[in-house]
Design a protein around this motif. Structure first.
Motif, PDB file in Angstrom:
ATOM      1  N   LEU A 140     -40.472  66.241 -35.585  1.00  0.00           N
ATOM      2  CA  LEU A 140     -39.093  66.496 -35.166  1.00  0.00           C
ATOM      3  C   LEU A 140     -38.992  66.502 -33.642  1.00  0.00           C
ATOM      4  O   LEU A 140     -38.058  65.934 -33.051  1.00  0.00           O
ATOM      5  CB  LEU A 140     -38.629  67.839 -35.750  1.00  0.00           C
ATOM      6  N   HIS A 141     -39.972  67.134 -33.000  1.00  0.00           N
ATOM      7  CA  HIS A 141     -40.021  67.201 -31.536  1.00  0.00           C
ATOM      8  C   HIS A 141     -40.102  65.797 -30.947  1.00  0.00           C
ATOM      9  O   HIS A 141     -39.379  65.455 -30.002  1.00  0.00           O
ATOM     10  CB  HIS A 141     -41.240  68.039 -31.129  1.00  0.00           C
ATOM     11  N   ARG A 142     -40.981  64.969 -31.503  1.00  0.00           N
ATOM     12  CA  ARG A 142     -41.170  63.609 -30.987  1.00  0.00           C
ATOM     13  C   ARG A 142     -39.883  62.799 -31.079  1.00  0.00           C
ATOM     14  O   ARG A 142     -39.475  62.136 -30.107  1.00  0.00           O
ATOM     15  CB  ARG A 142     -42.277  62.902 -31.772  1.00  0.00           C
ATOM     16  N   ASP A 143     -39.233  62.827 -32.224  1.00  0.00           N
ATOM     17  CA  ASP A 143     -38.032  62.010 -32.403  1.00  0.00           C
ATOM     18  C   ASP A 143     -36.896  62.481 -31.501  1.00  0.00           C
ATOM     19  O   ASP A 143     -36.119  61.654 -30.977  1.00  0.00           O
ATOM     20  CB  ASP A 143     -37.601  62.029 -33.867  1.00  0.00           C
ATOM     21  N   ALA A 144     -36.760  63.792 -31.331  1.00  0.00           N
ATOM     22  CA  ALA A 144     -35.711  64.319 -30.448  1.00  0.00           C
ATOM     23  C   ALA A 144     -35.999  63.942 -28.999  1.00  0.00           C
ATOM     24  O   ALA A 144     -35.083  63.576 -28.240  1.00  0.00           O
ATOM     25  CB  ALA A 144     -35.632  65.834 -30.593  1.00  0.00           C
ATOM     26  N   TYR A 145     -37.264  64.022 -28.598  1.00  0.00           N
ATOM     27  CA  TYR A 145     -37.659  63.675 -27.228  1.00  0.00           C
ATOM     28  C   TYR A 145     -37.336  62.210 -26.949  1.00  0.00           C
ATOM     29  O   TYR A 145     -36.789  61.865 -25.894  1.00  0.00           O
ATOM     30  CB  TYR A 145     -39.151  63.943 -27.047  1.00  0.00           C
ATOM     31  N   LYS A 146     -37.651  61.326 -27.899  1.00  0.00           N
ATOM     32  CA  LYS A 146     -37.364  59.905 -27.737  1.00  0.00           C
ATOM     33  C   LYS A 146     -35.862  59.656 -27.627  1.00  0.00           C
ATOM     34  O   LYS A 146     -35.404  58.850 -26.806  1.00  0.00           O
ATOM     35  CB  LYS A 146     -37.934  59.123 -28.921  1.00  0.00           C
ATOM     36  N   LEU A 147     -35.094  60.341 -28.453  1.00  0.00           N
ATOM     37  CA  LEU A 147     -33.656  60.134 -28.493  1.00  0.00           C
ATOM     38  C   LEU A 147     -32.989  60.562 -27.188  1.00  0.00           C
ATOM     39  O   LEU A 147     -32.123  59.863 -26.652  1.00  0.00           O
ATOM     40  CB  LEU A 147     -33.052  60.906 -29.671  1.00  0.00           C
ATOM     41  N   LEU A 148     -33.402  61.709 -26.645  1.00  0.00           N
ATOM     42  CA  LEU A 148     -32.748  62.232 -25.449  1.00  0.00           C
ATOM     43  C   LEU A 148     -33.252  61.597 -24.164  1.00  0.00           C
ATOM     44  O   LEU A 148     -32.485  61.336 -23.241  1.00  0.00           O
ATOM     45  CB  LEU A 148     -32.922  63.752 -25.369  1.00  0.00           C
ATOM     46  N   THR A 149     -34.564  61.365 -24.066  1.00  0.00           N
ATOM     47  CA  THR A 149     -35.137  60.865 -22.809  1.00  0.00           C
ATOM     48  C   THR A 149     -35.296  59.350 -22.779  1.00  0.00           C
ATOM     49  O   THR A 149     -35.460  58.770 -21.702  1.00  0.00           O
ATOM     50  CB  THR A 149     -36.519  61.488 -22.546  1.00  0.00           C
ATOM     51  N   GLY A 150     -35.276  58.698 -23.953  1.00  0.00           N
ATOM     52  CA  GLY A 150     -35.510  57.258 -23.995  1.00  0.00           C
ATOM     53  C   GLY A 150     -36.950  56.901 -23.709  1.00  0.00           C
ATOM     54  O   GLY A 150     -37.247  55.776 -23.281  1.00  0.00           O
ATOM     55  N   LYS A 151     -37.882  57.842 -23.966  1.00  0.00           N
ATOM     56  CA  LYS A 151     -39.300  57.609 -23.744  1.00  0.00           C
ATOM     57  C   LYS A 151     -40.107  58.104 -24.936  1.00  0.00           C
ATOM     58  O   LYS A 151     -39.663  59.013 -25.658  1.00  0.00           O
ATOM     59  CB  LYS A 151     -39.786  58.317 -22.476  1.00  0.00           C
ATOM     60  N   GLU A 152     -41.282  57.527 -25.110  1.00  0.00           N
ATOM     61  CA  GLU A 152     -42.195  58.010 -26.122  1.00  0.00           C
ATOM     62  C   GLU A 152     -42.727  59.372 -25.692  1.00  0.00           C
ATOM     63  O   GLU A 152     -42.883  59.651 -24.501  1.00  0.00           O
ATOM     64  CB  GLU A 152     -43.349  57.026 -26.307  1.00  0.00           C
ATOM     65  N   ILE A 153     -42.987  60.244 -26.659  1.00  0.00           N
ATOM     66  CA  ILE A 153     -43.492  61.566 -26.321  1.00  0.00           C
ATOM     67  C   ILE A 153     -44.853  61.409 -25.631  1.00  0.00           C
ATOM     68  O   ILE A 153     -45.695  60.616 -26.056  1.00  0.00           O
ATOM     69  CB  ILE A 153     -43.576  62.463 -27.568  1.00  0.00           C
ATOM     70  N   PRO A 154     -45.074  62.110 -24.540  1.00  0.00           N
ATOM     71  CA  PRO A 154     -46.257  61.853 -23.714  1.00  0.00           C
ATOM     72  C   PRO A 154     -47.531  62.491 -24.259  1.00  0.00           C
ATOM     73  O   PRO A 154     -47.492  63.461 -25.021  1.00  0.00           O
ATOM     74  CB  PRO A 154     -45.887  62.467 -22.372  1.00  0.00           C
ATOM     75  N   SER A 155     -48.642  61.949 -23.836  1.00  0.00           N
ATOM     76  CA  SER A 155     -49.947  62.513 -24.167  1.00  0.00           C
ATOM     77  C   SER A 155     -50.191  63.764 -23.328  1.00  0.00           C
ATOM     78  O   SER A 155     -49.484  64.031 -22.348  1.00  0.00           O
ATOM     79  CB  SER A 155     -51.051  61.495 -23.877  1.00  0.00           C
ATOM     80  N   LYS A 156     -51.197  64.530 -23.708  1.00  0.00           N
ATOM     81  CA  LYS A 156     -51.560  65.723 -22.942  1.00  0.00           C
ATOM     82  C   LYS A 156     -51.929  65.352 -21.522  1.00  0.00           C
ATOM     83  O   LYS A 156     -51.553  66.042 -20.566  1.00  0.00           O
ATOM     84  CB  LYS A 156     -52.729  66.439 -23.627  1.00  0.00           C
TER      85      LYS A 156
END
Length: 435
Positions: A140-156
């Motif tokens: 859920l976190h990943r998909d929301a991050y992509k939707l709002l920022t227009g970027k793939e969720i980042p690595s550590k």
């Protein structure tokens, strides 16, 4: 399907309210009146959730965590499984990990009731602990991050180079995915969207008139306020997602709408259930139109001192006339692309990411085709097909599909939930038949 169920709930709500008004017109006891509306809310939500998932709506209960911290008493909770009965009281408590949504119920919703509900639901945040998180939270976190920022969720490793803003947004969305849904339902109160917006803002101004107040950050706001037929919706990408902008107040944290309150309620709950239980997106039907809403409150982070950050809010005032214009969903459509964009997308599909500043093959392709690299990348980014982060370009869509049409055009788009399949199936069905 979601629109059909939402319409049924709206009809049931109208019927139930008329019955409450008729049967209880002579009752003045506050608790008895409250019981009626909490019972109506529980019945509505029982009709909105799926069978065979061990879900239930419970009233007047509590939430606890592994440390023994307890929430305030909560009006209605959508939970999985059975709770624990509390000693010497006909009350139950449920572990935070078993809670899907918490609903604060008000017969009337005005400014003070809005703040009272906010305070009550804020106790859920105090109960939440990171170790209570489940695997679906990450998705859920990943998909929301992509939707709002227009970027793939980042690595550590990438997060170690975050700016302060990037770090704040990343952790804000993580906690939004982690916390149970928090919803306020008022059956009466402000009769218009305009009144609800004005009442909300005036109360927020009153609370913050002497400076920042703890407990009124974007994360503290409930996910949804329903007042009669009007709503205030949190824009956190779960599922409502208006992307971040380049403006000073870059984050549209709250929006508002008039109409379809049960639709918004269902969309929130069904989205959370679909992630938690792996339910197919087919439950939402094959209509991928994007619901629209009115801009309400935007925000930006602000550093208070060396160790603390706060938030500044900007109200977007709208007149009654502006708010009276019906909101029309934006149709989902694929993006038409040319052969050069098709080539870039096809390479990304094979290799994952490309360094746009140093990849020899990419730079040679740009030069040989005499392309404007910045222009073509921006167009692909604006179409939400690719993202660029620290010079690396990758696919933003999870399941890229491309379609070549008989007239020689090429289209690309997401097909994770069947968007492309549905769109072109409808195009085929709507084509005029040959005589």
């Amino acid at each position: 399907m979601i629109s059909t169920v939402a319409d049924l709930l709206e009809q049931f709500k109208k019927y139930a309210l008329s019955k409450i008004e008729l049967d209880d017109k002579d009752i003045n006891h506050t608790v008895a009146i409250g019981d009626n509306f909490e019972g109506l809310t529980a019945e509505l939500l029982n009709k909105a959730v799926f069978k065979d998932l061990n879900l239930k709506m419970v009233e007047r209960s509590f939430i606890y965590n592994d440390s023994g911290v307890m929430s305030n008493e909560l009006d209605c909770i959508l939970v999985v499984g059975d709770g624990q009965r509390m000693s010497f009281a006909n009350r139950y408590k449920y572990h935070i990990k078993d809670v899907i949504a918490v609903i604060q119920v008000k017969k009337n919703l005005y400014a003070n009731d809005i703040d009272d509900s906010h305070q009550n639901l804020h106790s859920i945040i105090n109960v939440s602990e990171p170790r209570d998180a489940e695997p679906f939270v990450g998705r859920l976190h990943r998909d929301a991050y992509k939707l709002l920022t227009g970027k793939e969720i980042p690595s550590k490793e990438r997060r170690e180079r975050f700016t302060d803003r990037e770090d704040i947004l990343y952790h804000y969305l993580m906690m939004e995915a982690f916390h149970p849904l928090r919803i306020v339902i008022g059956y009466y109160g402000y009769t218009t969207e305009y009144g609800l917006r004005e009442g909300f803002v005036k109360k927020l101004e009153e609370i913050s008139k002497n400076g920042p107040v703890r407990g009124y950050s974007p994360g503290s706001f409930p996910n949804l306020f329903i007042c009669g037929n009007s709503t205030i919706i949190k824009n956190n990408g779960m599922p409502m997602g208006i992307p971040l902008t380049d403006e000073e107040f870059y984050f549209h944290i709250l929006t508002s709408s008039n109409g379809k309150p049960m639709y918004h309620l269902l969309e929130l709950i069904w989205t959370r259930l679909s992630y938690k239980f792996g339910i197919s997106s087919d439950i939402f039907g094959d209509d991928f139109d994007i619901e629209t809403s009115h801009p309400f409150i935007s925000c930006k982070e602000r550093k208070i001192d060396e160790d603390n950050w706060g938030w500044e809010f900007l109200y977007h005032p709208m007149t009654r006339k502006q708010l009276s214009i019906p909101l029309v969903p934006t149709p989902w459509e694929p993006t038409e692309i040319d052969c050069n964009k098709y080539s870039i997308l096809n390479v990304l599909l094979q290799v994952g990411t490309v360094n746009i500043n140093s990849d020899e093959q990419f730079l040679k392709f740009i030069e040989s085709e005499k392309l404007d690299a910045q222009k073509i990348i921006k167009e692909l980014s604006d179409a939400k097909l690719v993202y660029v982060d620290e010079g690396k370009m990758g696919l933003l869509v999870d399941l890229l599909h491309t379609v070549f049409t008989p007239d020689g055009k090429v289209f690309a788009g997401e097909n994770k939930s069947g968007e492309m399949t549905s769109y072109f199936s409808k195009q085929i069905l709507n084509q005029p038949k040959n005589e």
